[in-house]
Design an enzyme around this catalytic site. Structure first.
Site, PDB file in Angstrom:
ATOM      1  N   THR A  14      -7.622 -25.982 -29.654  1.00  0.00           N
ATOM      2  CA  THR A  14      -8.736 -25.438 -28.855  1.00  0.00           C
ATOM      3  C   THR A  14      -8.269 -24.697 -27.611  1.00  0.00           C
ATOM      4  O   THR A  14      -8.882 -23.705 -27.205  1.00  0.00           O
ATOM      5  CB  THR A  14      -9.667 -26.612 -28.440  1.00  0.00           C
ATOM      6  OG1 THR A  14     -10.225 -27.160 -29.626  1.00  0.00           O
ATOM      7  CG2 THR A  14     -10.781 -26.167 -27.527  1.00  0.00           C
ATOM      8  N   ASP A  72      -5.690 -24.810 -36.196  1.00  0.00           N
ATOM      9  CA  ASP A  72      -6.530 -25.912 -35.776  1.00  0.00           C
ATOM     10  C   ASP A  72      -5.741 -27.133 -36.237  1.00  0.00           C
ATOM     11  O   ASP A  72      -5.255 -27.154 -37.381  1.00  0.00           O
ATOM     12  CB  ASP A  72      -7.889 -25.838 -36.506  1.00  0.00           C
ATOM     13  CG  ASP A  72      -8.848 -26.899 -36.016  1.00  0.00           C
ATOM     14  OD1 ASP A  72      -8.500 -28.095 -36.089  1.00  0.00           O
ATOM     15  OD2 ASP A  72      -9.940 -26.547 -35.558  1.00  0.00           O
TER      16      ASP A  72
HETATM   17  N1  ASP Z   1     -10.126 -28.993 -33.789  1.00  0.00           N
HETATM   18  C1  ASP Z   1      -9.281 -28.789 -32.636  1.00  0.00           C
HETATM   19  C2  ASP Z   1      -7.847 -29.050 -33.032  1.00  0.00           C
HETATM   20  O1  ASP Z   1      -7.477 -30.173 -33.170  1.00  0.00           O
HETATM   21  C3  ASP Z   1      -9.718 -29.674 -31.522  1.00  0.00           C
HETATM   22  C4  ASP Z   1      -8.903 -29.529 -30.267  1.00  0.00           C
HETATM   23  O2  ASP Z   1      -7.935 -28.844 -30.162  1.00  0.00           O
HETATM   24  O3  ASP Z   1      -9.301 -30.173 -29.289  1.00  0.00           O
HETATM   25  O4  ASP Z   1      -7.113 -28.111 -33.200  1.00  0.00           O
END
Ligand code: ASP
Length: 366
Positions: A14, A72
């Protein structure tokens, strides 16, 4: 000017995402560009990228090394863990410390896997990320990245750690415990290694001792593992199908202090049969805090069926440790023995007090 060099390996997550038609997605090149334009992350005129001088007069100079595919972290695989370890090893002599930018969803798995693969680690490796991307006005990316850079650029903590929301955790001790809040990680069985408040407080009594060896990457190659969370009524058939070949190891997440069904011979027989075939089954608790022990008959029944006690390991640490041990050239008894020993500070070994004159199992039952 006193500088310390940090390599930032950007794997995705993220922290560097932008909002697109399908929701948040990583965008190549965006993070480096954004950091360069932010006074907190770069002093114009100094070699890119360089932080302003810290209170100790140190400029942390860092390179952002962007992975070809930004993931991700829900898409992370074993090969990615090995690639991250390889990137650290290939740059090891050129930098004082390392930061790995990673999604939060599977950060605890990657941190645990790296802790086992990086044998003889003598420099700081900090994983971080954020719950809100840097592209948003209000975010936790600035604090997390800045904290991780400061730690990696100022302290030799020869461990793989996770920095989040002001706290530095041993990587193989923490778990993502909050999907929405900014305090996303917790470490139920070990206090943080450091806390960043007005001062930086490092718990040197908890940090692993410096390593005299040189770094060697011992990769995880075995993928034949599974993690199963027990639930009331889980059938022997379900367990048997999960334990069938080519599975080599399983983490069984049990109730409380390591308990599972003890009144169903067919269930225990499935475990016993898998044990005899050389499958390693490790017992860890579903609870966020505490140890598996032999206090209850229901726990003892699992031990008698060949299940190995995983002490106070997180499920993430137990799974990656099992996978790593099964990837080394060890016989199965050696794998079973090493599961219960602390290799990278991932568990607390409980020893009988020298003053006790009776067995630990009896003592802990009291
Ligand atoms: N879905 C994202 C990931 O794990 C969530 C994050 O980065 O906080 O890449």
């Amino acid at each position: 000017m006193h500088t310390r060099r940090v390599a930032v390996l950007y794997t995705g997550g993220t922290i560097g995402m932008m909002h697109g038609p399908r929701g948040y997605e990583p965008r190549a090149g965006f993070l480096a560009q954004r950091l360069q334009s932010m006074p907190t992350f770069h002093v114009p005129g100094l070699p890119a990228l360089t932080l302003p001088a810290s209170r100790l007069g140190v400029h942390v100079q860092y390179d952002l090394i962007e992975f070809e595919t930004l993931r991700d972290s829900a898409n992370m695989r074993r090969e990615d863990w090995v690639a991250i370890a390889g990137e650290i090893a290939s740059r090891y002599e050129d930098y004082d410390g390392f930061v790995v930018l990673h999604g939060t969803d599977t950060m605890a798995y990657t941190a645990s896997a790296l802790s086992f693969m990086l044998e003889g680690l003598g420099k700081t490796v900090v994983l971080t990320g954020s719950q809100i991307p840097l592209s948003r006005v209000r975010n936790d990316a600035v604090e997390n990245l800045l904290g991780a850079l400061m730690i990696a650029g100022h302290y030799t903590i020869p461990e793989v750690a996770v920095f989040f929301n002001g706290r530095l955790f041993r990587g193989n001790r923490c778990t993502k415990t909050d999907a929405s809040g900014l305090d996303a990680f917790a470490s139920g069985n070990l206090p943080p290694l450091a806390e960043l408040g007005v001062r930086v407080d490092v718990r040197w009594d908890l940090v692993l001792p410096p390593n005299a060896e040189s770094l060697t990457v011992r990769p995880i190659t075995n993928e034949h593992v599974a993690a199963v969370r027990l639930f009331p009524g889980i059938t022997a058939d379900t367990l048997a199908s999960l334990l069938s070949p080519p599975l080599a190891g399983m983490v069984l997440e049990t109730y409380g202090a390591g308990n599972g069904p003890s009144d169903r011979p067919e269930f225990l027989e499935v475990l016993r049969e898998a044990h005899q075939r050389g499958v390693v089954v490790v017992n860890v608790t579903q609870c966020h805090r505490g140890h598996v022990s032999l206090s209850y008959a229901s726990g003892l029944a699992l031990t008698e069926a060949g299940v190995v006690a995983g002490a106070d390991m997180t499920a993430e640490a137990a799974l990656t440790k099992l996978q790593w041990l099964l990837s080394q050239d060890l016989d199965i008894d050696e794998v079973r023995q090493r599961i219960g020993r602390s290799l990278r500070g991932e568990l607390t070994e409980v020893e009988a007090s020298p003053r006790l004159t009776w067995k630990v199992a009896e003592a802990s039952a009291g």
